[in-house]
Design a protein around this motif. Structure first.
Motif, PDB file in Angstrom:
ATOM      1  N   PRO A 106      17.984  89.058  29.087  1.00 41.68           N
ATOM      2  CA  PRO A 106      18.470  90.139  28.232  1.00 41.68           C
ATOM      3  C   PRO A 106      17.373  90.640  27.306  1.00 41.68           C
ATOM      4  CG  PRO A 106      19.261  88.030  27.440  1.00 41.68           C
ATOM      5  CD  PRO A 106      18.593  87.762  28.748  1.00 41.68           C
ATOM      6  N   ALA A 107      17.441  91.925  26.944  1.00 42.93           N
ATOM      7  CA  ALA A 107      16.439  92.500  26.050  1.00 42.93           C
ATOM      8  C   ALA A 107      16.486  91.844  24.683  1.00 42.93           C
ATOM      9  CB  ALA A 107      16.648  94.005  25.929  1.00 42.93           C
ATOM     10  N   VAL A 108      17.667  91.411  24.274  1.00 48.88           N
ATOM     11  CA  VAL A 108      17.850  90.724  22.996  1.00 48.88           C
ATOM     12  C   VAL A 108      18.280  89.296  23.304  1.00 48.88           C
ATOM     13  CG1 VAL A 108      19.095  90.683  20.806  1.00 48.88           C
ATOM     14  CG2 VAL A 108      18.517  92.876  21.877  1.00 48.88           C
ATOM     15  N   LEU A 109      17.456  88.341  22.934  1.00 44.61           N
ATOM     16  CA  LEU A 109      17.726  86.947  23.294  1.00 44.61           C
ATOM     17  C   LEU A 109      19.030  86.441  22.698  1.00 44.61           C
ATOM     18  CD1 LEU A 109      16.665  84.494  24.817  1.00 44.61           C
ATOM     19  CD2 LEU A 109      15.408  83.830  22.751  1.00 44.61           C
ATOM     20  N   ALA A 110      19.427  86.980  21.560  1.00 43.30           N
ATOM     21  CA  ALA A 110      20.677  86.553  20.930  1.00 43.30           C
ATOM     22  C   ALA A 110      21.896  86.881  21.785  1.00 43.30           C
ATOM     23  CB  ALA A 110      20.815  87.196  19.551  1.00 43.30           C
ATOM     24  N   GLU A 111      21.706  87.736  22.808  1.00 44.04           N
ATOM     25  CA  GLU A 111      22.812  88.118  23.693  1.00 44.04           C
ATOM     26  C   GLU A 111      22.803  87.323  24.998  1.00 44.04           C
ATOM     27  OE1 GLU A 111      22.303  92.289  24.231  1.00 44.04           O
ATOM     28  OE2 GLU A 111      22.729  92.793  22.131  1.00 44.04           O
ATOM     29  N   ILE A 112      22.074  86.229  25.035  1.00 37.63           N
ATOM     30  CA  ILE A 112      21.913  85.490  26.286  1.00 37.63           C
ATOM     31  C   ILE A 112      23.193  84.791  26.736  1.00 37.63           C
ATOM     32  CG2 ILE A 112      21.166  83.273  25.271  1.00 37.63           C
ATOM     33  CD1 ILE A 112      19.010  83.289  27.573  1.00 37.63           C
ATOM     34  N   GLU A 113      24.139  84.613  25.851  1.00 36.93           N
ATOM     35  CA  GLU A 113      25.388  83.957  26.266  1.00 36.93           C
ATOM     36  C   GLU A 113      26.170  84.804  27.264  1.00 36.93           C
ATOM     37  OE1 GLU A 113      27.358  81.303  23.075  1.00 36.93           O
ATOM     38  OE2 GLU A 113      26.403  82.930  21.943  1.00 36.93           O
ATOM     39  N   ALA A 114      25.912  86.117  27.264  1.00 35.42           N
ATOM     40  CA  ALA A 114      26.601  87.004  28.203  1.00 35.42           C
ATOM     41  C   ALA A 114      25.753  87.311  29.438  1.00 35.42           C
ATOM     42  CB  ALA A 114      26.968  88.315  27.499  1.00 35.42           C
ATOM     43  N   TRP A 115      24.571  86.735  29.508  1.00 31.60           N
ATOM     44  CA  TRP A 115      23.664  86.980  30.627  1.00 31.60           C
ATOM     45  C   TRP A 115      24.248  86.393  31.907  1.00 31.60           C
ATOM     46  CZ3 TRP A 115      18.852  83.695  31.897  1.00 31.60           C
ATOM     47  CH2 TRP A 115      18.033  84.354  32.823  1.00 31.60           C
ATOM     48  N   LYS A 116      24.261  87.186  32.968  1.00 28.16           N
ATOM     49  CA  LYS A 116      24.922  86.776  34.205  1.00 28.16           C
ATOM     50  C   LYS A 116      23.986  86.139  35.227  1.00 28.16           C
ATOM     51  CE  LYS A 116      28.461  90.368  33.788  1.00 28.16           C
ATOM     52  NZ  LYS A 116      29.103  91.548  34.435  1.00 28.16           N
ATOM     53  N   GLU A 117      22.702  86.097  34.936  1.00 26.82           N
ATOM     54  CA  GLU A 117      21.748  85.621  35.944  1.00 26.82           C
ATOM     55  C   GLU A 117      21.047  84.327  35.531  1.00 26.82           C
ATOM     56  OE1 GLU A 117      19.131  88.780  36.973  1.00 26.82           O
ATOM     57  OE2 GLU A 117      20.743  90.207  37.302  1.00 26.82           O
TER      58      GLU A 117
END
Length: 215
Positions: free
Chosen positions: A46-57
């Motif tokens: 993700p472009a923003v690491l804080a959003e990695i919990e929603a990362w699907k890959e």
């Protein structure tokens, strides 16, 4: 062992990744938004690491995570005093990555903090058990990130480890140590020039004395 690493393109990260690869591990460099074309080991996150919990890959089979990435601006940059921005990049991102690692049942996560969380100490050495006394916005964000890291892993199967390195130096480094290296080189060059001038001057004096003795 498959290791997911943030900050793999940084000064320390490049050396750590190379060493781990030499030891036979598979290092996946987590890239923010766009995977660099020159890195075959890069994983587009993700472009923003804080959003990695929603990362699907999330890479399957990841055994460990090394979190080296951080916002660490130089003192001349406006962001160096922006505690809110530092907290978003360093505290929130660390907590989110730790939660995701725990959710994926990663065996171990290593968080690279900073010795600056202890503050400056001129009269004694510092140990990991000493109380924290961060004296800059960056150090404050790192101290808070440590707390968020342990809180996020609490009660999970993921083992955590925090490292607090002192300034790291070497070819390609930056920061205060790089400034000191530059100053040392300048001083060395000046000393060499001074020695050269002294030698030339001494040679001329010796020659003059010889002339007087001959006469």
């Amino acid at each position: 062992m498959q290791i997911l690493m943030t900050g793999a393109g940084g000064f320390v990260g490049r050396h750590v990744a190379a060493r781990l690869n030499e030891q036979g591990h598979r290092v996946l460099a987590l890239s923010r938004g766009i995977a660099p074309e020159d890195r075959t080991d890069a994983v587009m996150g993700p472009a923003v690491l804080a959003e990695i919990e929603a990362w699907k890959e999330w890479p399957e089979g990841t055994d460990a995570v090394i979190h080296l990435g951080a916002l660490n601006p130089s003192r001349s940059e406006p962001q160096s005093g922006d505690l809110a921005a530092l907290r978003r990049a360093n505290v929130e991102a660390t907590a989110a990555l730790a939660r995701r690692a725990a959710r994926e049942r990663v065996r171990r996560m290593i968080f690279i903090s900073s010795a600056n969380v202890h503050g400056p100490t001129a009269d004694k050495s510092v140990s990991a058990s000493d109380p924290l006394a961060p004296g800059s916005p960056y150090a404050i964000s790192k101290a808070e990130a440590e707390a968020a890291f342990w809180s996020s892993l609490s009660g999970t199967e993921t083992e955590g480890c925090v490292l607090r390195p002192a300034p790291v130096y070497g070819a390609g480094g930056r920061g205060n140590v790089a400034v000191l290296v530059k100053l040392a080189r300048m001083a060395g060059a000046s000393a060499a020039r001074g020695a050269g001038w002294a030698a030339q001057l001494g040679g001329r004096r010796s020659s003059g004395t010889g002339d007087r003795r001959i006469s």
